[in-house]
Design a protein around this motif. Structure first.
Motif, mmCIF file in Angstrom:
data_model
loop_
_atom_site.group_PDB
_atom_site.id
_atom_site.type_symbol
_atom_site.label_atom_id
_atom_site.label_comp_id
_atom_site.label_asym_id
_atom_site.label_seq_id
_atom_site.Cartn_x
_atom_site.Cartn_y
_atom_site.Cartn_z
ATOM 1 N N THR A 164 -31.992 78.081 -48.115
ATOM 2 C CA THR A 164 -30.823 77.732 -47.421
ATOM 3 C C THR A 164 -30.723 76.484 -46.734
ATOM 4 O O THR A 164 -31.992 76.271 -45.943
ATOM 5 C CB THR A 164 -30.391 78.990 -46.569
ATOM 6 N N LEU A 165 -29.905 75.630 -47.266
ATOM 7 C CA LEU A 165 -29.668 74.362 -46.558
ATOM 8 C C LEU A 165 -28.137 74.237 -46.416
ATOM 9 O O LEU A 165 -27.482 73.869 -47.135
ATOM 10 C CB LEU A 165 -30.141 73.113 -47.255
ATOM 11 N N ILE A 166 -27.726 74.412 -45.011
ATOM 12 C CA ILE A 166 -26.227 74.469 -44.637
ATOM 13 C C ILE A 166 -25.942 73.739 -43.403
ATOM 14 O O ILE A 166 -26.731 73.536 -42.494
ATOM 15 C CB ILE A 166 -25.804 75.737 -44.625
ATOM 16 N N ASP A 167 -25.105 72.701 -43.457
ATOM 17 C CA ASP A 167 -24.632 71.810 -42.555
ATOM 18 C C ASP A 167 -23.203 72.518 -42.449
ATOM 19 O O ASP A 167 -22.461 71.682 -43.304
ATOM 20 C CB ASP A 167 -24.761 70.349 -42.785
ATOM 21 N N MET A 168 -22.610 73.158 -41.466
ATOM 22 C CA MET A 168 -21.257 73.581 -41.281
ATOM 23 C C MET A 168 -20.143 72.454 -40.596
ATOM 24 O O MET A 168 -19.096 72.883 -40.602
ATOM 25 C CB MET A 168 -21.256 74.941 -40.557
ATOM 26 N N SER A 169 -21.046 71.412 -40.202
ATOM 27 C CA SER A 169 -20.148 70.591 -39.576
ATOM 28 C C SER A 169 -19.138 69.583 -40.171
ATOM 29 O O SER A 169 -18.317 69.101 -39.868
ATOM 30 C CB SER A 169 -20.993 69.320 -38.628
ATOM 31 N N ILE A 170 -19.343 69.775 -41.657
ATOM 32 C CA ILE A 170 -18.314 68.929 -42.513
ATOM 33 C C ILE A 170 -17.765 69.907 -43.242
ATOM 34 O O ILE A 170 -18.111 71.023 -43.784
ATOM 35 C CB ILE A 170 -19.333 68.176 -43.549
ATOM 36 N N GLN A 171 -16.551 70.013 -43.331
ATOM 37 C CA GLN A 171 -15.321 70.805 -43.766
ATOM 38 C C GLN A 171 -15.146 70.540 -45.252
ATOM 39 O O GLN A 171 -14.682 71.463 -45.659
ATOM 40 C CB GLN A 171 -14.096 70.712 -43.027
ATOM 41 N N ASP A 172 -15.312 69.325 -45.664
ATOM 42 C CA ASP A 172 -14.810 69.419 -47.269
ATOM 43 C C ASP A 172 -16.106 68.566 -48.134
ATOM 44 O O ASP A 172 -15.703 67.700 -48.871
ATOM 45 C CB ASP A 172 -13.745 68.132 -47.163
ATOM 46 N N GLY A 173 -17.128 68.995 -47.667
ATOM 47 C CA GLY A 173 -18.189 68.630 -48.482
ATOM 48 C C GLY A 173 -18.584 69.185 -49.887
ATOM 49 O O GLY A 173 -17.721 69.830 -50.395
ATOM 50 N N VAL A 174 -19.956 69.124 -50.003
ATOM 51 C CA VAL A 174 -20.252 69.882 -51.450
ATOM 52 C C VAL A 174 -21.090 71.175 -51.141
ATOM 53 O O VAL A 174 -21.897 71.324 -50.164
ATOM 54 C CB VAL A 174 -21.222 68.983 -51.877
ATOM 55 N N SER A 175 -20.666 72.149 -51.918
ATOM 56 C CA SER A 175 -21.424 73.402 -51.974
ATOM 57 C C SER A 175 -22.077 73.612 -53.156
ATOM 58 O O SER A 175 -21.484 73.265 -54.385
ATOM 59 C CB SER A 175 -20.625 74.676 -51.615
ATOM 60 N N TYR A 176 -23.187 74.300 -53.279
ATOM 61 C CA TYR A 176 -24.007 74.600 -54.523
ATOM 62 C C TYR A 176 -25.043 75.925 -54.438
ATOM 63 O O TYR A 176 -25.144 76.116 -53.121
ATOM 64 C CB TYR A 176 -24.930 73.150 -54.566
ATOM 65 N N SER A 177 -25.064 76.482 -55.408
ATOM 66 C CA SER A 177 -25.932 77.704 -55.454
ATOM 67 C C SER A 177 -26.610 77.586 -56.733
ATOM 68 O O SER A 177 -26.225 77.393 -57.703
ATOM 69 C CB SER A 177 -25.312 78.989 -55.120
ATOM 70 N N VAL A 178 -27.873 78.244 -56.964
ATOM 71 C CA VAL A 178 -28.677 78.404 -58.065
ATOM 72 C C VAL A 178 -29.381 79.581 -57.788
ATOM 73 O O VAL A 178 -29.840 79.846 -56.814
ATOM 74 C CB VAL A 178 -29.608 77.246 -58.268
ATOM 75 N N THR A 179 -29.041 80.575 -58.919
ATOM 76 C CA THR A 179 -29.653 81.981 -58.951
ATOM 77 C C THR A 179 -30.338 82.374 -60.096
ATOM 78 O O THR A 179 -29.854 82.037 -61.151
ATOM 79 C CB THR A 179 -28.317 82.883 -58.579
#
Length: 99
Positions: free
Chosen positions: A53-68
């Motif tokens: 998990t690598l999350i920075d919630m301070s940016i509202q309109d950034g990039v989200s990604y996931s690999v499963t």
């Protein structure tokens, strides 16, 4: 093995589903003719050093990604939002090869 990749931001939405047994590769709902084993092998090499998990919630309109990665016995998941592993550019390059 089944592999699911999602990446989205304000301008782009990528949804990839891979089944290495059935040898199917769907990118945003469209079939892609690619060697699924080779692609997943390259992807595993890239994500092998990632933190789960690598999350920075301070940016509202950034990039989200996931690999499963999903097998009969295990599910391994990597999730990120606005924080990126060092080799994230390799991940983006790999995805650009199938889009």
């Amino acid at each position: 093995m089944q592999v699911f990749i999602k990446m989205f931001n304000m301008y782009n939405n990528v949804d990839i589903s891979i089944d290495t047994v059935a040898k199917t590769f769907l990118c945003n709902g469209k079939n892609v003719d690619i060697d699924t084993i080779a692609f997943v092998s390259r992807l595993q090499h890239i994500t092998g050093s990632w933190q789960p998990t690598l999350i920075d919630m301070s940016i509202q309109d950034g990039v989200s990604y996931s690999v499963t990665y999903k097998t009969q016995k295990n599910t391994i998941m990597y999730v990120g939002q606005n924080r990126f592993p060092e080799n994230y550019s390799q991940f983006e390059k790999l995805l650009s090869e199938v889009m």
